[in-house]
Design an enzyme around this catalytic site. Structure first.
Site, PDB file in Angstrom:
ATOM      1  N   HIS A   1       0.841  -1.204   0.000  1.00  0.00           N
ATOM      2  CA  HIS A   1       0.000   0.000   0.000  1.00  0.00           C
ATOM      3  C   HIS A   1       0.878   1.258   0.000  1.00  0.00           C
ATOM      4  O   HIS A   1       0.656   2.177  -0.789  1.00  0.00           O
ATOM      5  CB  HIS A   1      -0.918  -0.030   1.235  1.00  0.00           C
ATOM      6  CG  HIS A   1      -1.827   1.149   1.351  1.00  0.00           C
ATOM      7  ND1 HIS A   1      -3.185   1.055   1.165  1.00  0.00           N
ATOM      8  CD2 HIS A   1      -1.577   2.453   1.638  1.00  0.00           C
ATOM      9  CE1 HIS A   1      -3.726   2.256   1.327  1.00  0.00           C
ATOM     10  NE2 HIS A   1      -2.774   3.118   1.627  1.00  0.00           N
ATOM     11  N   GLU A   2       1.906   1.272   0.855  1.00  0.00           N
ATOM     12  CA  GLU A   2       2.749   2.468   0.964  1.00  0.00           C
ATOM     13  C   GLU A   2       3.632   2.643  -0.274  1.00  0.00           C
ATOM     14  O   GLU A   2       3.829   3.768  -0.738  1.00  0.00           O
ATOM     15  CB  GLU A   2       3.602   2.420   2.237  1.00  0.00           C
ATOM     16  CG  GLU A   2       2.807   2.296   3.541  1.00  0.00           C
ATOM     17  CD  GLU A   2       1.611   3.221   3.653  1.00  0.00           C
ATOM     18  OE1 GLU A   2       1.632   4.328   3.084  1.00  0.00           O
ATOM     19  OE2 GLU A   2       0.627   2.823   4.309  1.00  0.00           O
TER      20      GLU A   2
END
Ligand SMILES: [Zn+2]
Length: 136
Positions: free
Chosen positions: A126-127
């Site tokens: 996600h990051e």
């Protein structure tokens, strides 16, 4: 310093540029901001605090890890799940990989390569997507 969370979609969709030793203040700010939001956030990318550099910070259990210029070098076992994001409203469906290997520089600018699976792998994906301007 705790920074405000960036909700500007145009900015968040820009690709981040590589981090260098000049970005130590941003690293500190990102860690401080993630620590502040740790009750409902396990990871944060620098663009979420308005700095377009390839820096992410993630909690792995109680431990926070900083990754500079992270690259996913291996991924396996795709699956579909739903995620939320501090910069966006609601939950959305995403494709993730159960197991990933990431190469990155740690906060001392030492090269690391580590394999993650499950929730930790999901957080990192996600990051890292944020660094590529990809939103859920
Ligand atoms: Zn996010």
């Amino acid at each position: 310093m705790i920074k405000e969370i960036n909700h500007d979609i145009i900015f968040l969709k820009k690709k981040a540029t590589p981090a260098s030793k000049k970005d130590t203040q941003t690293i500190t700010d990102l860690c401080d901001t993630l620590a502040h939001y740790q009750d409902h956030c396990v990871g944060m990318a620098a663009n979420m605090i308005g700095v377009n550099k390839q820096i992410i910070a993630c909690y792995f259990g109680p431990f926070m890890t900083v990754m500079l210029n992270p690259q996913i070098t291996h991924k396996e076992n795709p699956y579909t799940t739903t995620e939320g994001c501090l910069s966006l409203a609601g939950q959305r469906e995403v494709k993730r990989y159960e197991k990933i290997t990431v190469t990155y520089l740690d906060k001392n600018f030492t090269r690391q390569s580590q394999t993650f699976s499950g929730f930790f792998a999901q957080t990192i994906q996600h990051e890292i997507d944020h660094l590529h301007g990809i939103l859920i």
